[in-house]
Design an enzyme around this catalytic site. Structure first.
Site, short mmCIF file in Angstrom:
data_model
loop_
_atom_site.label_atom_id
_atom_site.label_comp_id
_atom_site.label_asym_id
_atom_site.label_seq_id
_atom_site.Cartn_x
_atom_site.Cartn_y
_atom_site.Cartn_z
N ASP A 62 110.74 58.08 33.25
CA ASP A 62 109.63 57.69 34.10
C ASP A 62 109.85 56.23 34.46
O ASP A 62 110.90 55.66 34.15
CB ASP A 62 108.27 57.96 33.44
CG ASP A 62 107.94 57.06 32.26
OD1 ASP A 62 108.78 56.19 31.89
OD2 ASP A 62 106.84 57.20 31.70
N CYS A 82 111.07 57.27 28.31
CA CYS A 82 109.85 56.66 28.83
C CYS A 82 109.62 55.37 28.03
O CYS A 82 110.54 54.90 27.37
CB CYS A 82 108.65 57.61 28.78
SG CYS A 82 108.10 58.14 27.14
N THR A 128 107.79 54.64 25.31
CA THR A 128 107.89 54.82 23.85
C THR A 128 108.72 56.03 23.47
O THR A 128 109.13 56.15 22.32
CB THR A 128 106.50 55.00 23.22
OG1 THR A 128 105.91 56.19 23.77
CG2 THR A 128 105.60 53.80 23.46
N HIS A 138 120.43 68.81 11.48
CA HIS A 138 119.47 69.65 10.77
C HIS A 138 118.57 70.46 11.71
O HIS A 138 118.11 71.54 11.33
CB HIS A 138 118.59 68.82 9.85
CG HIS A 138 119.34 68.28 8.68
ND1 HIS A 138 118.69 67.65 7.63
CD2 HIS A 138 120.65 68.24 8.37
CE1 HIS A 138 119.59 67.27 6.74
NE2 HIS A 138 120.79 67.62 7.17
N HIS A 163 119.81 75.27 7.38
CA HIS A 163 118.98 74.74 8.47
C HIS A 163 118.72 75.79 9.55
O HIS A 163 117.75 75.68 10.29
CB HIS A 163 119.65 73.51 9.09
CG HIS A 163 119.96 72.46 8.08
ND1 HIS A 163 118.98 71.72 7.46
CD2 HIS A 163 121.13 72.05 7.56
CE1 HIS A 163 119.54 70.89 6.60
NE2 HIS A 163 120.85 71.07 6.64
#
Length: 151
Positions: free
Chosen positions: A8, A65, A67, A98, A133
Site C-alpha cells: 500500500d 504496508c 506495519t 514450520h 509440522h
C-alpha cells in the site's frame, strides 16, 4: 520461484528494494502495484497478490504496508494462504520451515533495510520441513475451510 509483490502507500518505498533482493536471489518477481505514493487500501493489494499466488501453483507472495499487520490480516482471509508477518530473520525462517508460509508480510515503518534484507535471505534459504509440522499445517488449512465461527 515466481513471486508476486504488492504494497500500500505506506509500503511503497521499500517494495522496489524487496523486489530487487528477491531478483538477486534468482527469483522472478511480478509487481502488482501500487506504483505511486497515492493513498490506497491495503486489502485491495492483498487480494491481488493472494489471488495470483492461488492461481499460480508453487508461487509465493510478498505484501508490504506500514506495519505488515493489515496485509497479514487481509491475506489470511484467503483459503490456502498462510501469510506470515516477519520482523526478524528467525520468524522468517520458522514461517517457512514450520508453517509452510506462502506469503511474506513486511512492515516498512517497523523494519529497516538491513533487517528486511536479513528477513528476505532467511525466508529464501529455508524450506518447509514437513514431518511433524505437516499435520499442523493441514489443521491450519482445515480451519480456513470451516468458515466463520460463532460463540
Amino acid at each position: 520461484m515466481k513471486y508476486y509483490i504488492g504494497a500500500d502507500h505506506a509500503g511503497i518505498e521499500i517494495k522496489a528494494y524487496v523486489k530487487e533482493l528477491f531478483e538477486k536471489l534468482g527469483h522472478e518477481v511480478e509487481d502488482l502495484g501500487p506504483y505511486s505514493k497515492d493513498r490506497v487500501d491495503y486489502p485491495d493489494f492483498a487480494q491481488k497478490v493472494c489471488e495470483a499466488v492461488l492461481k499460480d501453483d508453487g508461487s509465493k507472495g510478498i505484501l508490504i504496508c506500514g506495519t505488515g499487520l493489515g496485509m497479514s490480516m487481509a491475506a489470511n482471509k484467503f483459503d490456502g494462504i498462510r501469510a506470515a508477518l516477519c520482523h526478524n530473520e528467525y520468524s522468517a525462517a520458522m514461517a517457512r520451515e514450520h508453517n509452510d508460509a506462502n506469503i511474506l508480510c513486511l512492515g516498512e515503518r517497523v523494519s529497516g533495510a538491513g533487517m528486511v534484507e536479513a528477513i528476505v535471505k532467511a525466508w529464501d534459504s529455508n524450506q518447509f520441513a514437513g514431518g511433524r509440522h505437516e499435520g499442523r499445517v493441514n489443521k491450519i488449512n482445515a480451519l480456513s475451510k470451516m468458515g466463520s465461527c460463532r460463540v
